[in-house]
Scaffold this motif. Structure first.
Motif, PDB file in Angstrom:
ATOM      1  N   THR A 127       0.836  -1.192   0.000  1.00  0.00           N
ATOM      2  CA  THR A 127       0.000   0.000   0.000  1.00  0.00           C
ATOM      3  C   THR A 127       0.874   1.246   0.000  1.00  0.00           C
ATOM      4  O   THR A 127       2.060   1.201   0.356  1.00  0.00           O
ATOM      5  CB  THR A 127      -0.913   0.033   1.234  1.00  0.00           C
ATOM      6  OG1 THR A 127      -0.093   0.185   2.415  1.00  0.00           O
ATOM      7  CG2 THR A 127      -1.731  -1.239   1.350  1.00  0.00           C
ATOM      8  N   THR A 128       0.264   2.368  -0.374  1.00  0.00           N
ATOM      9  CA  THR A 128       0.997   3.628  -0.355  1.00  0.00           C
ATOM     10  C   THR A 128       1.496   3.939   1.052  1.00  0.00           C
ATOM     11  O   THR A 128       2.614   4.419   1.238  1.00  0.00           O
ATOM     12  CB  THR A 128       0.100   4.774  -0.851  1.00  0.00           C
ATOM     13  OG1 THR A 128      -0.352   4.473  -2.182  1.00  0.00           O
ATOM     14  CG2 THR A 128       0.849   6.098  -0.873  1.00  0.00           C
ATOM     15  N   ARG A 129       0.694   3.641   2.049  1.00  0.00           N
ATOM     16  CA  ARG A 129       1.105   3.898   3.428  1.00  0.00           C
ATOM     17  C   ARG A 129       2.318   3.059   3.801  1.00  0.00           C
ATOM     18  O   ARG A 129       3.260   3.555   4.425  1.00  0.00           O
ATOM     19  CB  ARG A 129      -0.049   3.592   4.386  1.00  0.00           C
ATOM     20  CG  ARG A 129       0.326   3.731   5.863  1.00  0.00           C
ATOM     21  CD  ARG A 129      -0.869   3.552   6.769  1.00  0.00           C
ATOM     22  NE  ARG A 129      -1.850   4.607   6.530  1.00  0.00           N
ATOM     23  CZ  ARG A 129      -3.021   4.686   7.159  1.00  0.00           C
ATOM     24  NH1 ARG A 129      -3.361   3.757   8.040  1.00  0.00           N
ATOM     25  NH2 ARG A 129      -3.849   5.674   6.910  1.00  0.00           N
ATOM     26  N   GLN A 130       2.322   1.787   3.423  1.00  0.00           N
ATOM     27  CA  GLN A 130       3.466   0.928   3.739  1.00  0.00           C
ATOM     28  C   GLN A 130       4.745   1.434   3.063  1.00  0.00           C
ATOM     29  O   GLN A 130       5.817   1.442   3.666  1.00  0.00           O
ATOM     30  CB  GLN A 130       3.177  -0.503   3.290  1.00  0.00           C
ATOM     31  CG  GLN A 130       2.163  -1.236   4.152  1.00  0.00           C
ATOM     32  CD  GLN A 130       1.811  -2.594   3.581  1.00  0.00           C
ATOM     33  OE1 GLN A 130       1.628  -2.740   2.380  1.00  0.00           O
ATOM     34  NE2 GLN A 130       1.720  -3.597   4.451  1.00  0.00           N
ATOM     35  N   ALA A 132       5.379   4.509   2.114  1.00  0.00           N
ATOM     36  CA  ALA A 132       5.762   5.768   2.756  1.00  0.00           C
ATOM     37  C   ALA A 132       6.472   5.507   4.076  1.00  0.00           C
ATOM     38  O   ALA A 132       7.483   6.151   4.394  1.00  0.00           O
ATOM     39  CB  ALA A 132       4.521   6.635   2.982  1.00  0.00           C
ATOM     40  N   GLN A 133       5.977   4.555   4.854  1.00  0.00           N
ATOM     41  CA  GLN A 133       6.618   4.230   6.122  1.00  0.00           C
ATOM     42  C   GLN A 133       8.010   3.655   5.902  1.00  0.00           C
ATOM     43  O   GLN A 133       8.941   3.951   6.653  1.00  0.00           O
ATOM     44  CB  GLN A 133       5.751   3.239   6.899  1.00  0.00           C
ATOM     45  CG  GLN A 133       4.465   3.838   7.458  1.00  0.00           C
ATOM     46  CD  GLN A 133       3.582   2.811   8.136  1.00  0.00           C
ATOM     47  OE1 GLN A 133       3.732   1.610   7.918  1.00  0.00           O
ATOM     48  NE2 GLN A 133       2.643   3.269   8.947  1.00  0.00           N
ATOM     49  N   GLU A 139       2.733  10.055   3.962  1.00  0.00           N
ATOM     50  CA  GLU A 139       1.958   9.278   2.996  1.00  0.00           C
ATOM     51  C   GLU A 139       1.537  10.129   1.801  1.00  0.00           C
ATOM     52  O   GLU A 139       1.520   9.658   0.659  1.00  0.00           O
ATOM     53  CB  GLU A 139       0.722   8.680   3.679  1.00  0.00           C
ATOM     54  CG  GLU A 139      -0.075   7.754   2.774  1.00  0.00           C
ATOM     55  CD  GLU A 139      -1.226   7.088   3.509  1.00  0.00           C
ATOM     56  OE1 GLU A 139      -2.020   6.397   2.837  1.00  0.00           O
ATOM     57  OE2 GLU A 139      -1.337   7.254   4.746  1.00  0.00           O
ATOM     58  N   THR A 140       1.204  11.408   2.055  1.00  0.00           N
ATOM     59  CA  THR A 140       0.803  12.281   0.944  1.00  0.00           C
ATOM     60  C   THR A 140       1.948  12.478  -0.047  1.00  0.00           C
ATOM     61  O   THR A 140       1.720  12.531  -1.261  1.00  0.00           O
ATOM     62  CB  THR A 140       0.359  13.653   1.478  1.00  0.00           C
ATOM     63  OG1 THR A 140       1.398  14.193   2.321  1.00  0.00           O
ATOM     64  CG2 THR A 140      -0.932  13.533   2.273  1.00  0.00           C
TER      65      THR A 140
END
Length: 383
Positions: A127-130, A132-133, A139-140
């Motif tokens: 995912t985008t969140r993963q 980004a982390q 995340e943005t």
């Protein structure tokens, strides 16, 4: 992990399904969005009603999701009849579609960071969140990076052969990001590279997979309990993963037997020689230098020449290593750290301590900076 859903299966199907949609004429960005919607539907439905043919199910649902989006756009009404007439019972995507997606995500028009992010999203299934982390960014920010990458490749046709070298380079970049956040990028890179090696008969793909496995095998021994770096000669080799080493060596041997040597096979051969030594003192540095000579021939890379200088210093003595180092640009990253190590090996602790301080100031990350600072402090105490 979502209860009742095989997350690894879902991730493995993503590139195949996107590939089918792109082949049907959907642009990459819209195809990727439709597949994400289909994955959410799979998570909702599959625990109670697992389909007999998961790839075909995902293709059908993603296709319907995309049609719904098209129908909601009045400006594209005229395309609707054509789209509705497209076959819904197309067979599950084949290997070629998957490979083309790898090539698309590693397109030369993308920056390395964008290519890595897009590969993790579309091929790796993160995912985008993963992502980004893993990269320690908001995340943005990562969402914008991925969106720009998708727009860039949306106009790229999938009717031209891709560059395997570019795909492998992107996967190696993913692997070298290592681990941060809740996503182990090294493990993800191995998973995706293993998938690629299964799909394509290419010795360099096998070479890269072997290299990753051999490096990953030493991971547990690379850091001390306090998080500090442990240099290779000082690592506890009982903590190395012998299963991963054995698999890596087996894959490498099969690749080398095909007599189509490439840079990843040569790097893996060096890693295998390190893994084969029961102690640091038993390392076959002469053979490692020979493999570095092959790497220089293949890549003519200054970084390879820098690593070769270290190997020469081990095989032929510190003076020989310093002579090899003198041929390189001192502005090369980690040149000063190598010079410090070789000067210490040559019996010049004062020069080595000074160079360790300089190298620490230029270190790219905190762990390496701390390690080099400790080396300088150790020599100062000795003096």
């Amino acid at each position: 992990m979502v209860a009742g859903v095989d997350e690894s299966l879902l991730r493995s199907l993503i590139p195949r399904v996107i590939g089918v949609l792109v082949r049907r004429g959907i642009d990459f960005a819209a195809a990727e969005d439709a597949v994400q919607d289909a994955l959410l539907e799979a998570i909702r439905v599959w625990p109670d009603d697992t389909p007999r043919d998961p790839p075909a199910w995902l293709v059908a649902v993603a296709w319907r999701r995309w049609l719904d989006t098209v129908r909601s756009d009045a400006a594209r009404r005229r395309r609707e009849d054509v789209l509705d007439a497209a076959p819904m019972a197309e067979p599950p995507p084949d290997v070629d579609d998957t490979l083309q997606l790898y090539f698309l995500c590693a397109h030369p028009s993308l920056t390395p960071s964008s290519a890595v992010a897009l590969t993790l999203r579309a091929v790796g299934g993160l995912t985008t969140r993963q992502i980004a982390q893993a990269y320690l960014v908001p995340e943005t920010t990562m969402a914008q990076r991925i969106s720009r990458a998708k727009r860039t490749v949306s106009a790229v046709r999938l009717d031209r052969p891709g560059e395997m070298a570019t795909v492998l380079r992107v996967l190696y970049l993913v692997f070298n990001e290592g681990y941060s956040g809740d996503v182990d990028l090294a493990a993800e890179a191995i998973r995706v590279t293993r998938q690629l090696a299964t799909a394509v008969d290419h010795p360099e793909t096998s070479g890269l997979l072997a290299l990753m496995l051999l490096h990953q095998a030493r991971r547990a021994a690379r850091t001390a309990p306090d998080g500090s770096l442990v240099p290779l000669p000082e690592q506890d080799r009982s903590r190395w993963d012998t299963t991963a080493i054995a698999e890596g060596v087996q894959i490498l041997q099969a690749a080398l037997a095909r007599d189509r040597l490439g840079e990843y096979q040569a790097q893996a051969a060096i890693a295998a020689l390190h893994a084969d030594a029961l102690t640091a003192a038993e390392t076959d540095w002469v053979q490692i230098v020979e493999w570095y000579d092959e790497l220089v021939r293949l890549t003519d890379s200054p970084v390879v020449r820098l690593n070769r200088a270290v190997a020469v210093g081990e095989a032929d003595g510190a003076r020989a290593g310093l002579a090899a180092l003198a041929e390189l640009d001192p502005a090369l990253p980690r040149w000063t750290a190598v010079a410090a190590y070789l000067h210490e090996r040559d019996g010049d602790p004062a020069t080595a301590a000074r160079l360790y301080v300089e190298a620490a100031a230029a270190a790219p990350d905190l762990a390496e900076r701390d390690h080099l600072t400790r080396q300088a402090a150790r020599l100062h105490r000795r003096g």
